[in-house]
Design a protein around this motif. Structure first.
Motif, PDB file in Angstrom:
ATOM      1  N   ASN A  25      21.011  -7.156   3.778  1.00  0.00           N
ATOM      2  CA  ASN A  25      21.708  -6.670   2.583  1.00  0.00           C
ATOM      3  C   ASN A  25      22.790  -5.657   2.897  1.00  0.00           C
ATOM      4  O   ASN A  25      23.411  -5.128   1.988  1.00  0.00           O
ATOM      5  N   GLN A  26      22.966  -5.357   4.163  1.00  0.00           N
ATOM      6  CA  GLN A  26      23.959  -4.398   4.656  1.00  0.00           C
ATOM      7  C   GLN A  26      23.755  -3.009   4.068  1.00  0.00           C
ATOM      8  O   GLN A  26      24.720  -2.286   3.806  1.00  0.00           O
ATOM      9  N   THR A  27      22.497  -2.637   3.856  1.00  0.00           N
ATOM     10  CA  THR A  27      22.181  -1.279   3.407  1.00  0.00           C
ATOM     11  C   THR A  27      21.696  -0.418   4.558  1.00  0.00           C
ATOM     12  O   THR A  27      21.332   0.735   4.349  1.00  0.00           O
ATOM     13  N   ILE A  28      21.714  -0.967   5.768  1.00  0.00           N
ATOM     14  CA  ILE A  28      21.279  -0.199   6.939  1.00  0.00           C
ATOM     15  C   ILE A  28      22.237   0.960   7.197  1.00  0.00           C
ATOM     16  O   ILE A  28      21.808   2.042   7.616  1.00  0.00           O
ATOM     17  N   ALA A  29      23.529   0.775   6.904  1.00  0.00           N
ATOM     18  CA  ALA A  29      24.485   1.862   7.099  1.00  0.00           C
ATOM     19  C   ALA A  29      24.184   3.016   6.146  1.00  0.00           C
ATOM     20  O   ALA A  29      24.282   4.191   6.528  1.00  0.00           O
ATOM     21  N   LEU A  30      23.814   2.683   4.918  1.00  0.00           N
ATOM     22  CA  LEU A  30      23.439   3.716   3.957  1.00  0.00           C
ATOM     23  C   LEU A  30      22.174   4.438   4.409  1.00  0.00           C
ATOM     24  O   LEU A  30      22.080   5.672   4.320  1.00  0.00           O
ATOM     25  N   PRO A  35      20.289  11.887   5.475  1.00  0.00           N
ATOM     26  CA  PRO A  35      20.013  13.040   6.344  1.00  0.00           C
ATOM     27  C   PRO A  35      18.580  13.060   6.894  1.00  0.00           C
ATOM     28  O   PRO A  35      17.898  14.072   6.857  1.00  0.00           O
ATOM     29  N   VAL A  36      18.130  11.913   7.376  1.00  0.00           N
ATOM     30  CA  VAL A  36      16.824  11.812   8.011  1.00  0.00           C
ATOM     31  C   VAL A  36      17.012  11.168   9.383  1.00  0.00           C
ATOM     32  O   VAL A  36      17.946  10.400   9.597  1.00  0.00           O
ATOM     33  N   ILE A  41      12.556   7.564   9.444  1.00  0.00           N
ATOM     34  CA  ILE A  41      12.701   6.257   8.804  1.00  0.00           C
ATOM     35  C   ILE A  41      11.569   5.327   9.237  1.00  0.00           C
ATOM     36  O   ILE A  41      10.896   4.705   8.413  1.00  0.00           O
ATOM     37  N   VAL A  42      11.341   5.257  10.536  1.00  0.00           N
ATOM     38  CA  VAL A  42      10.319   4.353  11.076  1.00  0.00           C
ATOM     39  C   VAL A  42       8.924   4.793  10.643  1.00  0.00           C
ATOM     40  O   VAL A  42       8.122   3.977  10.172  1.00  0.00           O
ATOM     41  N   HIS A 175      17.962   3.906  16.872  1.00  0.00           N
ATOM     42  CA  HIS A 175      18.883   4.875  17.484  1.00  0.00           C
ATOM     43  C   HIS A 175      20.052   4.155  18.143  1.00  0.00           C
ATOM     44  O   HIS A 175      21.206   4.577  18.032  1.00  0.00           O
ATOM     45  N   ASN A 176      19.756   3.042  18.835  1.00  0.00           N
ATOM     46  CA  ASN A 176      20.841   2.258  19.446  1.00  0.00           C
ATOM     47  C   ASN A 176      21.750   1.659  18.389  1.00  0.00           C
ATOM     48  O   ASN A 176      22.957   1.542  18.600  1.00  0.00           O
TER      49      ASN A 176
END
Length: 181
Positions: A25-30, A35-36, A41-42, A175-176
């Protein structure tokens, strides 16, 4: 044992959308711009799915405790078995989360996770009795001691290391992505 097999089939469906859907959904950039840290996240996705699975496992344990109305169940065996199911589910979720981080398509993540689970199960099934080195790689073989009521510290350490390894690999993968893509 049956619940462990059911978890092996259901967890790929639950984990397939954790990170792969964010990419699709291309929300990974968001998510990455929040600020986490990658670790938060994981761990957040891991804990969220584990809380859901804890409800499922607790429901199964409560169903077995309904036998107390007519019999004397072995509560130690039931609680040890529940702990084993929780640890097995945690290891499956950690592996599924990692495979979800590797792909863009959720269906590919589900099939890949199911293939990994099936491969680990085949390693355990195909190992001969005296060959413990191959059997030691499979989470289901470590679950068997919990299934019979044994609380083995080596099995606890295996599940802890298995979960930590795949969670750290998932953090590294995110991170990569943050650095290179």
């Amino acid at each position: 044992g049956t619940i462990a097999l059911i978890l092996m089939m259901l967890i790929p469906v639950f984990t397939m959308r954790l990170i792969a859907e964010e990419r699709r959904n291309q929300t990974i950039a968001l998510l990455m711009s929040a600020p986490v840290s990658d670790m938060h996240i994981v761990i957040g996705k891991f804990i969220g799915l584990m809380l859901f699975l804890l409800l499922v496992i607790a429901g199964c344990v409560l169903m077995t405790f309904t036998l107390a109305a007519g019999t004397q169940p072995d509560t130690g065996l039931l609680l040890t078995n529940a702990l084993g199911l929780i640890l097995l589910a945690a290891s499956y979720v950690a592996l599924g989360l990692y495979i979800s981080a590797l792909t863009v398509q959720p269906v590919v993540a589900a099939v890949g996770t199911l293939a990994a689970f099936f491969g680990l199960w085949l390693v355990e099934v195909s190992a001969v009795e005296h060959d413990n080195s191959w059997r030691a790689l499979a989470p289901t073989s470590h679950f068997q001691s919990f299934n019979v009521g044994l609380l083995n510290s080596a099995d606890l350490i295996f599940f802890l290391l298995f979960c930590c390894t795949f969670l750290l690999l998932t953090i590294r993968r995110l991170h990569n992505n943050r650095l290179y893509g």
